[in-house]
Design a protein around this motif. Structure first.
Motif, short mmCIF file in Angstrom:
data_model
loop_
_atom_site.label_atom_id
_atom_site.label_comp_id
_atom_site.label_asym_id
_atom_site.label_seq_id
_atom_site.Cartn_x
_atom_site.Cartn_y
_atom_site.Cartn_z
N LYS A 175 12.46 29.37 -12.09
CA LYS A 175 12.95 28.00 -11.48
C LYS A 175 13.04 26.94 -12.55
CE LYS A 175 11.73 24.40 -8.17
NZ LYS A 175 10.70 23.59 -6.88
N PHE A 176 11.94 27.05 -13.36
CA PHE A 176 11.94 25.70 -14.56
C PHE A 176 12.24 26.30 -15.74
CE2 PHE A 176 8.59 24.44 -11.36
CZ PHE A 176 8.91 22.94 -11.34
N SER A 177 12.88 27.41 -15.63
CA SER A 177 13.67 27.96 -17.04
C SER A 177 12.76 28.21 -18.07
CB SER A 177 14.84 27.32 -17.40
OG SER A 177 15.97 27.23 -16.50
N ILE A 178 11.26 28.53 -17.78
CA ILE A 178 10.24 28.69 -18.59
C ILE A 178 10.26 30.10 -19.11
CG2 ILE A 178 7.75 28.51 -19.00
CD1 ILE A 178 7.52 26.85 -16.46
N SER A 179 10.59 30.34 -20.62
CA SER A 179 10.60 31.69 -21.11
C SER A 179 9.75 31.65 -22.46
CB SER A 179 11.96 31.87 -21.58
OG SER A 179 12.64 31.19 -22.51
N ASP A 180 8.66 30.62 -22.54
CA ASP A 180 7.76 30.45 -23.52
C ASP A 180 6.91 31.74 -23.54
OD1 ASP A 180 7.97 27.59 -24.66
OD2 ASP A 180 8.12 27.43 -22.41
N LEU A 181 6.65 32.29 -24.71
CA LEU A 181 5.83 33.45 -25.08
C LEU A 181 4.63 33.40 -24.31
CD1 LEU A 181 5.37 35.98 -26.22
CD2 LEU A 181 4.77 35.28 -28.47
N MET B 207 5.64 49.45 -7.61
CA MET B 207 6.83 49.10 -7.94
C MET B 207 7.17 47.43 -8.17
SD MET B 207 9.24 51.73 -5.80
CE MET B 207 10.76 51.08 -6.33
N GLY B 208 6.18 46.86 -7.26
CA GLY B 208 6.45 45.46 -7.49
C GLY B 208 5.63 44.86 -8.63
N LEU B 209 4.37 45.41 -8.78
CA LEU B 209 3.75 44.88 -10.22
C LEU B 209 4.11 45.50 -11.31
CD1 LEU B 209 0.13 45.77 -8.60
CD2 LEU B 209 0.94 43.48 -9.19
N MET B 210 5.11 46.55 -11.42
CA MET B 210 5.58 46.98 -12.57
C MET B 210 7.24 46.18 -13.05
SD MET B 210 4.80 50.92 -12.53
CE MET B 210 3.14 51.59 -12.41
N GLU B 211 7.65 45.23 -12.07
CA GLU B 211 8.71 44.62 -12.34
C GLU B 211 8.77 43.96 -13.55
OE1 GLU B 211 9.97 42.04 -9.12
OE2 GLU B 211 10.34 43.79 -7.71
N PRO B 212 10.01 43.82 -14.52
CA PRO B 212 9.67 43.20 -15.80
C PRO B 212 9.63 41.70 -15.42
CG PRO B 212 11.48 44.88 -15.67
CD PRO B 212 10.88 44.93 -14.22
N VAL B 213 8.75 41.15 -16.45
CA VAL B 213 8.34 39.59 -16.13
C VAL B 213 9.72 38.78 -16.46
CG1 VAL B 213 7.23 37.59 -17.42
CG2 VAL B 213 6.03 39.72 -16.81
N SER C 104 15.84 38.44 -23.11
CA SER C 104 14.83 37.42 -23.26
C SER C 104 13.55 38.04 -23.91
CB SER C 104 14.35 36.77 -22.16
OG SER C 104 15.55 36.30 -21.42
N ILE C 105 12.84 39.14 -23.69
CA ILE C 105 11.81 39.53 -24.24
C ILE C 105 12.13 40.05 -25.80
CG2 ILE C 105 10.14 41.58 -24.24
CD1 ILE C 105 9.53 39.63 -22.16
N ASN C 106 13.31 40.66 -25.99
CA ASN C 106 13.68 41.14 -27.24
C ASN C 106 13.98 40.11 -28.19
OD1 ASN C 106 14.15 43.40 -29.10
ND2 ASN C 106 16.56 42.80 -28.79
N GLN C 107 14.08 38.83 -27.90
CA GLN C 107 14.57 37.66 -28.50
C GLN C 107 13.08 36.89 -29.11
OE1 GLN C 107 17.30 35.27 -26.69
NE2 GLN C 107 18.90 36.90 -26.84
N LYS D 246 5.78 44.03 -28.50
CA LYS D 246 6.74 43.96 -27.70
C LYS D 246 6.92 45.30 -26.97
CE LYS D 246 10.41 41.20 -30.22
NZ LYS D 246 11.97 41.10 -30.83
N LEU D 247 6.36 46.35 -27.39
CA LEU D 247 6.35 47.75 -26.57
C LEU D 247 5.43 47.38 -25.50
CD1 LEU D 247 5.73 50.27 -29.33
CD2 LEU D 247 7.61 49.93 -27.97
N LYS D 248 4.44 46.64 -25.39
CA LYS D 248 3.68 46.37 -23.97
C LYS D 248 4.73 45.85 -22.96
CE LYS D 248 -0.72 45.08 -26.72
NZ LYS D 248 -1.57 44.18 -26.83
N PHE D 249 5.53 45.06 -23.45
CA PHE D 249 6.55 44.43 -22.39
C PHE D 249 7.61 45.53 -22.13
CE2 PHE D 249 4.77 40.86 -24.47
CZ PHE D 249 4.51 39.94 -23.46
#
Length: 323
Positions: free
Chosen positions: A237-243, A275-281, A286-289, A297-300
């Motif tokens: 909603k707030f477009s928050i993509s900070d690490l 399945m719900g808990l394993m959905e990508p954040v 976005s993660i790759n950048q 990065k592998l953790k994600f």
């Protein structure tokens, strides 16, 4: 004189509600509205509440009957709905509010703060564990200060909130959820409030080993999943993509994941929860950048694999984790 609405939920707390409520009713600050919500427990809690309130006829007390049990999140939402103060303060009905707590909160309002946070002491049987925060004002990057700086805690009690800020930002609690504090505080912090923090202890958190936060069951995992999804929605909603936010969300869902994968909690709907808990954040792009070591990065990246494969990998990892 600022008016404070003290929101006090009541549900099956007959063994402790009298001391807790009396600590609220005996506050040195005078302009307090007490919003007591009867969440329809099965013991004599409300009889004790009425008896205690009758000894304070001069107090401004509202008692709201929920009709049926709705849970703590719904109870707090009801409190917000019926509150008429300039500020609100949530209190749990098995804890103790220091006698001068609200006066100290009010005295700290030397500016237009959206939240004032007090320090507290956690009591476990005969032992005490004080948490002294640092006296300071936070007026920018609040989510960073909360998640990374650990400037204040996720619990919503012992905090004075400006009611207009809550309503203007449409803030509310997840209902029918036993772990509603984290999502609410995450959302509140994402709205970038102005925060005043006090080093003074104003609250006694009476920690009980049988509480919902100390014994984990299937319902707890379901609620943690609800909180995780809620916070992901707030980030979008707030477009928050900070690490630091991505890291926090990723770490938040690991605890219920380990509970399931290590079979500490056994559920008939294990795969649905997983399945719900394993959905990508966030999205793969976005993660790759994000600027971080490839190993991190592998953790994600694990969470973008097919379900059966990431379940197998995470189950192996879970064997190395302490819960």
């Amino acid at each position: 004189m600022k008016k404070v609405s003290l929101i006090f939920p009541v549900y099956n707390v007959a063994f402790c509600v009298e001391n807790s409520l009396l600590s609220a009713l005996s506050q040195t600050y005078e302009n307090i509205e007490y919003v007591i919500i009867d969440d329809r427990g099965e013991d004599d809690s409300m009889k004790i509440v009425y008896r205690s309130c009758n000894n304070y006829p001069q107090k401004n007390i509202k008692i709201i009957d929920h009709g049926v049990n709705k849970g703590l999140g719904a109870t707090r939402n009801t409190g917000i709905k019926y509150a008429s103060g300039d500020y609100i303060l949530f209190m749990d009905s098995d804890d103790i509010l220091e006698k001068t707590a609200i006066q100290q909160f009010i005295d700290s309002l030397d500016d237009d703060y959206d939240m004032v946070v007090g320090s507290y002491v956690r009591k476990v049987q005969t032992k005490e564990y004080p948490l002294h925060l640092k006296n300071e004002v936070l007026d920018r990057e609040i989510l960073y200060h909360y998640l990374v700086g650990k400037k204040y805690y996720p619990q919503v009690w012992n905090k004075l909130y400006k009611l207009s800020f809550i309503k203007e930002n449409s803030l509310s609690f997840i209902e029918k959820c036993n772990h509603e504090d984290n999502p609410f505080t995450f959302y509140f912090s994402a709205c970038n409030p102005k925060v005043r923090i006090l080093a003074t202890i104003t609250y006694q958190w009476i920690f009980r080993t049988e509480s919902v936060t100390s014994v984990y069951r299937e319902k707890n995992v379901e609620d943690l999943l609800s909180g995780y999804k809620f916070m992901c929605d707030v980030a979008r909603k707030f477009s928050i993509s900070d690490l630091y936010v991505i890291r926090y969300l990723n770490n938040f869902r690991l605890f219920p994941l380990w509970l399931l994968l290590k079979r500490i909690v056994i559920s008939k709907q294990e795969n649905t929860l997983l399945m719900g808990l394993m959905e990508p954040v966030s999205s793969f792009e976005s993660i790759n950048q994000l600027r971080m070591p490839f190993k991190e990065k592998l953790k994600f990246m694990i969470f973008y694999l097919p379900f059966s494969l990431k379940k197998m990998i995470l189950k192996i990892i879970s064997c190395t984790q302490n819960v």
